[in-house]
Scaffold this active site. Structure first.
Site, PDB file in Angstrom:
ATOM      1  N   GLY A   1       2.606   2.799  10.629  1.00  0.00           N
ATOM      2  CA  GLY A   1       3.296   3.395  10.438  1.00  0.00           C
ATOM      3  C   GLY A   1       3.968   4.097  11.138  1.00  0.00           C
ATOM      4  O   GLY A   1       4.886   5.264  11.728  1.00  0.00           O
TER       5      GLY A   1
ATOM      6  N   GLU B   1      -4.229  -4.926  10.760  1.00  0.00           N
ATOM      7  CA  GLU B   1      -3.819  -3.931  11.205  1.00  0.00           C
ATOM      8  C   GLU B   1      -3.777  -2.922  12.268  1.00  0.00           C
ATOM      9  O   GLU B   1      -4.903  -2.238  11.972  1.00  0.00           O
ATOM     10  CB  GLU B   1      -4.120  -2.996  10.074  1.00  0.00           C
ATOM     11  CG  GLU B   1      -3.613  -3.230   8.612  1.00  0.00           C
ATOM     12  CD  GLU B   1      -2.598  -2.058   7.661  1.00  0.00           C
ATOM     13  OE1 GLU B   1      -1.616  -2.468   6.417  1.00  0.00           O
ATOM     14  OE2 GLU B   1      -3.522  -1.341   6.955  1.00  0.00           O
TER      15      GLU B   1
ATOM     16  N   HIS C   1      -9.062   0.584   4.996  1.00  0.00           N
ATOM     17  CA  HIS C   1      -8.085   1.353   5.644  1.00  0.00           C
ATOM     18  C   HIS C   1      -8.803   2.370   7.143  1.00  0.00           C
ATOM     19  O   HIS C   1      -9.237   2.918   6.627  1.00  0.00           O
ATOM     20  CB  HIS C   1      -6.630   1.780   4.797  1.00  0.00           C
ATOM     21  CG  HIS C   1      -5.762   1.543   5.517  1.00  0.00           C
ATOM     22  ND1 HIS C   1      -5.192   2.688   6.406  1.00  0.00           N
ATOM     23  CD2 HIS C   1      -4.908   0.890   5.343  1.00  0.00           C
ATOM     24  CE1 HIS C   1      -3.849   2.245   6.899  1.00  0.00           C
ATOM     25  NE2 HIS C   1      -3.613   1.057   6.379  1.00  0.00           N
TER      26      HIS C   1
ATOM     27  N   LYS D   1      -0.129   4.002  -0.223  1.00  0.00           N
ATOM     28  CA  LYS D   1      -0.723   5.020   0.559  1.00  0.00           C
ATOM     29  C   LYS D   1      -0.217   6.555  -0.631  1.00  0.00           C
ATOM     30  O   LYS D   1      -0.670   6.430  -1.802  1.00  0.00           O
ATOM     31  CB  LYS D   1      -0.444   5.508   1.832  1.00  0.00           C
ATOM     32  CG  LYS D   1      -0.718   4.246   2.394  1.00  0.00           C
ATOM     33  CD  LYS D   1      -0.280   4.439   4.463  1.00  0.00           C
ATOM     34  CE  LYS D   1      -0.711   3.142   5.041  1.00  0.00           C
ATOM     35  NZ  LYS D   1       0.120   3.350   6.103  1.00  0.00           N
TER      36      LYS D   1
ATOM     37  N   SER E   1       3.741  -1.394  10.144  1.00  0.00           N
ATOM     38  CA  SER E   1       5.202  -2.069  10.293  1.00  0.00           C
ATOM     39  C   SER E   1       6.437  -2.704  10.418  1.00  0.00           C
ATOM     40  O   SER E   1       7.408  -3.083  10.357  1.00  0.00           O
ATOM     41  CB  SER E   1       5.379  -0.821  11.893  1.00  0.00           C
ATOM     42  OG  SER E   1       4.984   0.298  12.053  1.00  0.00           O
TER      43      SER E   1
ATOM     44  N   GLU F   1      -6.931   4.418   8.152  1.00  0.00           N
ATOM     45  CA  GLU F   1      -6.866   5.680   7.688  1.00  0.00           C
ATOM     46  C   GLU F   1      -7.612   6.499   7.049  1.00  0.00           C
ATOM     47  O   GLU F   1      -7.808   7.306   7.750  1.00  0.00           O
ATOM     48  CB  GLU F   1      -5.457   5.817   6.657  1.00  0.00           C
ATOM     49  CG  GLU F   1      -4.241   5.370   7.532  1.00  0.00           C
ATOM     50  CD  GLU F   1      -3.093   5.187   6.731  1.00  0.00           C
ATOM     51  OE1 GLU F   1      -2.063   5.494   6.989  1.00  0.00           O
ATOM     52  OE2 GLU F   1      -2.843   5.149   5.146  1.00  0.00           O
TER      53      GLU F   1
ATOM     54  N   ASN G   1       0.943  -0.943  -0.125  1.00  0.00           N
ATOM     55  CA  ASN G   1       0.088   0.332  -0.015  1.00  0.00           C
ATOM     56  C   ASN G   1       0.792   1.522  -0.636  1.00  0.00           C
ATOM     57  O   ASN G   1       1.417   1.475   1.226  1.00  0.00           O
ATOM     58  CB  ASN G   1      -0.998  -0.402   1.067  1.00  0.00           C
ATOM     59  CG  ASN G   1      -1.713   1.382   1.323  1.00  0.00           C
ATOM     60  OD1 ASN G   1      -2.067   1.582   0.336  1.00  0.00           O
ATOM     61  ND2 ASN G   1      -2.737   1.157   2.156  1.00  0.00           N
TER      62      ASN G   1
END
Length: 250
Positions: free
Chosen positions: A173, A167, A95, A12, A213, A97, A10
């Site tokens: 991250g 996740e 996701h 992003k 990560s 985010e 991904n």
């Protein structure tokens, strides 16, 4: 049963024409494990570039999002038919985010997933808990709630077009990674939930990825776990070490 190992990258909101070409060139020229399915997800602006540049068998392209309506007056969105017209047959949905920054609900993510599957796009469906939820002992309850919203929309047959990506939000991250034991525990719980709430075949066949990560140093130990069937990789997918992650199950 054997589930084919799956590694997604991904990107992003990262990349330029030059960097996307470089990443794809590296994949085209690398010795990749032929027993791994690989999908890369560049920003929408570069989807066509990635499709046109890829020559490596076993590597496909995914969008990072798709809408749950046909073409029309939906400014800024991208449709299933547009993805297919561009040779893209995967999308990432749910996701964290987008769930946290844009307020996408479990039900909206499920609706988009169902629409994509019904119209020929496979889904990398993401779930995960926040640090506060983990510290409160709510991890499994949060994941099960997200799963329940998806399962309410899908038929048992639909699950053949779904790859689940667990996740933990606190590990995305941040450089923090769930321990091997923590990751396996949640993956096992997801599989048990599928068996109890969908059916045993779906539980046995659905691939469950770990994301958060993931890098070349930690991927091999994670890949050894019984219920971890691959990875959804963020930052490391932009680097040459992405090849090492793809080959981590050898």
């Amino acid at each position: 049963m054997a589930r084919k190992f799956f590694v997604g990258g991904n990107f992003k909101m990262n990349g330029t024409k030059e960097s996307i070409k470089a990443i794809v060139k590296n994949l085209n020229e690398a010795q990749l494990d032929p027993n791994v399915e690989v999908v890369i997800a560049p920003p929408a602006l570069y989807l066509q570039l990635a499709v046109d540049s890829l020559t490596k068998e076993g590597v496909a392209v995914s969008a990072q999002n798709v809408y749950d309506k046909p073409n029309g007056a939906f400014t800024g969105e991208i449709s299933v038919s547009q993805l297919k017209d561009s040779g893209v047959h995967w999308t990432i949905l749910g996701h964290s985010e987008r769930r946290t920054l844009l307020g996408e609900s479990d039900e909206f993510v499920a609706s988009k997933s169902k629409y994509a599957i019904d119209n020929g796009i496979s889904v990398i469906w993401c779930c995960g808990e926040s640090l506060q939820e983990r510290e409160a002992g709510q991890t499994i309850a949060v994941i099960e709630k997200q799963l329940a919203a998806l399962a309410a929309k899908l038929t048992p047959e639909d699950w053949k077009s779904v790859v689940i990506a667990y996740e933990p939000i606190w590990a995305i991250g941040t450089g923090k990674v769930a321990t091997v034991e923590q990751a396996q525990e949640v993956h096992e719980a997801i599989r048990k939930w599928l068996a109890a709430n969908v059916n045993q075949t779906v539980a046995d066949e659905t691939r469950i990825l770990y994301g958060g990560s993931v890098n070349a140093k930690n991927c091999k130990d994670l890949a050894k776990q019984q219920d971890i069937d691959g990875f959804l990789v963020g930052g490391a997918s932009l680097k040459p070490e992405f090849v090492d992650i793809i080959n981590s199950n050898q």
